[in-house]
Design an enzyme around this catalytic site. Structure first.
Site, short mmCIF file in Angstrom:
data_model
loop_
_atom_site.label_atom_id
_atom_site.label_comp_id
_atom_site.label_asym_id
_atom_site.label_seq_id
_atom_site.Cartn_x
_atom_site.Cartn_y
_atom_site.Cartn_z
N ILE A 219 0.82 -1.23 0.00
CA ILE A 219 0.00 0.00 0.00
C ILE A 219 0.86 1.28 0.00
CG2 ILE A 219 -0.22 -0.01 2.55
CD1 ILE A 219 -3.11 1.00 0.31
N THR A 220 2.10 1.18 0.47
CA THR A 220 2.93 2.40 0.54
C THR A 220 3.80 2.60 -0.71
OG1 THR A 220 4.64 1.21 1.71
CG2 THR A 220 3.04 2.41 3.07
N GLY A 221 3.62 1.75 -1.72
CA GLY A 221 4.39 1.96 -2.95
C GLY A 221 3.73 3.03 -3.81
N ASP B 113 1.73 2.45 -6.58
CA ASP B 113 0.40 2.09 -7.06
C ASP B 113 -0.63 1.98 -5.94
OD1 ASP B 113 1.79 1.88 -9.38
OD2 ASP B 113 1.50 -0.26 -9.66
N ALA C 89 6.22 -5.96 -2.99
CA ALA C 89 7.40 -6.61 -3.58
C ALA C 89 8.62 -5.74 -3.33
CB ALA C 89 7.23 -6.78 -5.09
N SER D 66 10.83 -3.98 -5.52
CA SER D 66 10.47 -3.71 -6.92
C SER D 66 11.56 -3.03 -7.74
CB SER D 66 9.20 -2.85 -6.95
OG SER D 66 9.50 -1.58 -6.42
N SER E 17 4.93 -8.47 -14.10
CA SER E 17 5.72 -7.37 -14.67
C SER E 17 6.22 -7.67 -16.07
CB SER E 17 6.93 -7.14 -13.75
OG SER E 17 7.93 -6.41 -14.43
N GLU F 268 9.02 -6.98 -16.99
CA GLU F 268 10.41 -7.43 -16.84
C GLU F 268 10.52 -8.94 -17.08
OE1 GLU F 268 13.58 -5.72 -16.02
OE2 GLU F 268 12.26 -4.34 -17.05
N TYR G 55 15.06 -10.12 -9.82
CA TYR G 55 13.71 -9.57 -9.65
C TYR G 55 12.75 -10.22 -10.65
CZ TYR G 55 9.83 -6.36 -10.46
OH TYR G 55 8.58 -5.83 -10.65
N LYS H 264 9.45 -12.62 -10.22
CA LYS H 264 8.13 -12.26 -10.76
C LYS H 264 7.56 -13.39 -11.64
CE LYS H 264 6.87 -8.22 -9.20
NZ LYS H 264 5.62 -8.04 -8.46
N ARG I 35 6.21 8.41 -8.16
CA ARG I 35 7.21 7.38 -8.42
C ARG I 35 8.43 7.59 -7.51
NH1 ARG I 35 8.15 2.28 -10.10
NH2 ARG I 35 8.62 2.10 -12.31
P1 GDR Z 1 12.70 -0.98 -14.73
O1 GDR Z 1 12.67 0.56 -14.28
O2 GDR Z 1 13.96 -1.63 -14.37
O3 GDR Z 1 12.27 -1.02 -16.17
O4 GDR Z 1 11.54 -1.63 -13.81
P2 GDR Z 1 13.83 1.64 -14.07
O5 GDR Z 1 13.15 2.95 -14.15
O6 GDR Z 1 14.64 1.37 -12.85
O7 GDR Z 1 14.80 1.41 -15.34
C1 GDR Z 1 14.35 1.63 -16.66
C2 GDR Z 1 15.54 1.61 -17.63
O8 GDR Z 1 16.32 2.78 -17.43
C3 GDR Z 1 17.71 2.42 -17.50
N1 GDR Z 1 18.53 3.41 -16.78
C4 GDR Z 1 18.42 3.71 -15.46
N2 GDR Z 1 17.58 3.22 -14.51
C5 GDR Z 1 17.68 3.72 -13.25
N3 GDR Z 1 16.84 3.28 -12.31
N4 GDR Z 1 18.63 4.67 -12.93
C6 GDR Z 1 19.51 5.17 -13.86
O9 GDR Z 1 20.35 6.01 -13.55
C7 GDR Z 1 19.39 4.67 -15.20
N5 GDR Z 1 20.04 4.94 -16.34
C8 GDR Z 1 19.50 4.17 -17.30
C9 GDR Z 1 17.75 1.03 -16.87
O10 GDR Z 1 18.96 0.38 -17.19
C10 GDR Z 1 16.49 0.41 -17.47
O11 GDR Z 1 16.78 -0.11 -18.72
C11 GDR Z 1 10.36 -0.95 -13.46
C12 GDR Z 1 10.05 -1.29 -12.00
O12 GDR Z 1 8.95 -0.52 -11.56
C13 GDR Z 1 9.70 -2.76 -11.84
O13 GDR Z 1 9.31 -3.01 -10.50
C14 GDR Z 1 8.53 -3.08 -12.79
O14 GDR Z 1 8.22 -4.44 -12.69
C15 GDR Z 1 8.92 -2.71 -14.22
O15 GDR Z 1 9.28 -1.34 -14.29
C16 GDR Z 1 7.76 -2.95 -15.18
#
Ligand code: GDR
Length: 331
Positions: free
Chosen positions: A9-11, A13, A80, A82, A127, A129, A151, A155, A186
């Site tokens: 609930i605290t995430g 969504d 999760a 996440s 997900s 992912e 992760y 999932k 987010r």
């Molecule tokens: P993701 O989300 O791994 O897709 O999972 P994230 O926003 O972390 O990464 C998306 C893409 O961006 C690239 N990237 C970076 N990511 C982060 N976090 N920080 C950076 O500095 C950066 N630079 C580039 C990553 O490599 C990646 O390709 C999210 C989460 O919410 C999961 O829990 C969920 O299941 C999926 O989305 C659907």
């Protein structure tokens, strides 16, 4: 009055889903872990109608007690670990919480149903992912899964377990394969919010540059507020099923940067972004793009907020938030 129990609930969504269910007249229960958890106090302020229950996905007995207290008609398992990058550093914990947690919730649900004779509907937050090294473009419900992180492997376990409990015990258990979904709520560790917050700070003179990893990764990004509606719709169907939820559009991190900087009037951002190896992942998911036609046809669901609207909304929110913070610091 229907009752719903939300884990996680605290995430991001959880609060959006709580708002939607409350507006529909549900009693909303939220599971929160830990002692004196500051997130519980924040939730009590922002969502006072959510009845907070103490519990942990790793602790089956706490889940059984939560079921007895909430007497739920619907259970949404959003809880999760996440953050994909974190899952390589804490693979065991991610496996236990993100994967094993699903088993515990399903077992608590089964026990509660057996004891009360009540039918409970279950939603599992799966997900995109899970598609990882994609075997088909665009990805749909039938696409072969090829997870690329601890992760994503966890999932996949939760996803298949949900299907297995549906088939084994006739549970009304649905799995929503949600592609990336974002919002002003987010967490700052995810790339969209990291970018929009940094862009806001750069525009206000509070930060010089942004350190990022792979700028070529592509994601199908939607708005979290649209996606929680799909979760609810899945549980209103006569039959439980699995659905891909996405926009059907893919954008790179570079596209995200271009729109975010454009919102604050900066057209050339190349000198404001640099590469830091620590943000690259041991195995990357390069290109995700989904096909939500099943959700459109069967649930009547479609996303309302476009990628560009989403990024602009997040930047505007962060400019407001950061201006307030910096004024507060100076005064
Ligand atoms: P993701 O989300 O791994 O897709 O999972 P994230 O926003 O972390 O990464 C998306 C893409 O961006 C690239 N990237 C970076 N990511 C982060 N976090 N920080 C950076 O500095 C950066 N630079 C580039 C990553 O490599 C990646 O390709 C999210 C989460 O919410 C999961 O829990 C969920 O299941 C999926 O989305 C659907």
């Amino acid at each position: 009055m229907k009752s719903a129990l939300i884990t996680g609930i605290t995430g991001q969504d959880g609060p959006y889903l709580a708002e939607l269910l409350y507006e529909k007249g549900y009693r909303v229960y939220g599971l929160i872990q830990g002692q004196n958890n500051p997130k519980a106090a924040r939730l009590a302020e922002t969502h006072p109608y959510v009845e907070i229950l103490s519990g942990n996905l790793l602790d089956l007995s706490s889940l059984m007690r939560a079921f007895s207290a909430a007497e739920p008609d619907e259970v949404y398992n959003l809880g999760a670990i996440s953050f994909v990058a974190y899952s390589w550093e804490n693979a065991r914990l991610t496996t236990d919480v993100t994967g094993g947690g699903v088993l515990n919730v399903l077992e608590a649900l089964r026990f509660y149903q057996d004891q009360t004779g009540k039918q409970v509907r279950f939603y599992q937050a799966s997900s995109s992912e899970m598609f990882g090294k994609v075997q088909e473009v665009p990805q749909r419900e039938s696409t072969l899964l090829w997870p690329r992180s601890p992760y994503a492997v966890a999932k996949v376990y939760g996803h298949h377990l949900t299907i297995n409990y549906r088939e084994s015990y006739g549970l009304h258990a649905s799995s929503g394969i949600l592609f990336n979904h974002e919002s002003p709520r987010r967490g700052q560790e995810f790339v969209t919010r990291k970018v929009t917050q940094s862009v806001a700070r750069i525009s206000l003179g509070l930060q010089d540059r942004i350190a990022l990893g792979n700028l070529d990764a592509e994601r199908d990004w939607g708005f979290a507020g649209d996606y929680v509606e799909a979760m609810w719709l899945m549980l209103q169907q006569h039959e439980a099923d699995d659905y891909v939820i996405c926009t059907g559009e893919s954008h790179s991190i570079r596209d995200l940067l271009t729109i975010a900087f454009n919102e604050v009037g900066i057209s050339d951002w190349s000198h404001l972004v640099y590469s830091d190896p620590k943000f690259f992942r041991p195995a990357e998911v390069d290109h995700l793009i989904g096909d939500a036609s099943k959700a459109r046809d069967k649930l009547g669901w479609s996303p309302k907020v476009s990628f560009e609207q989403l990024v602009r909304m997040m930047v505007q929110n962060d400019v407001d938030e950061q201006s307030k913070l910096s004024t507060g610091t100076r005064s």
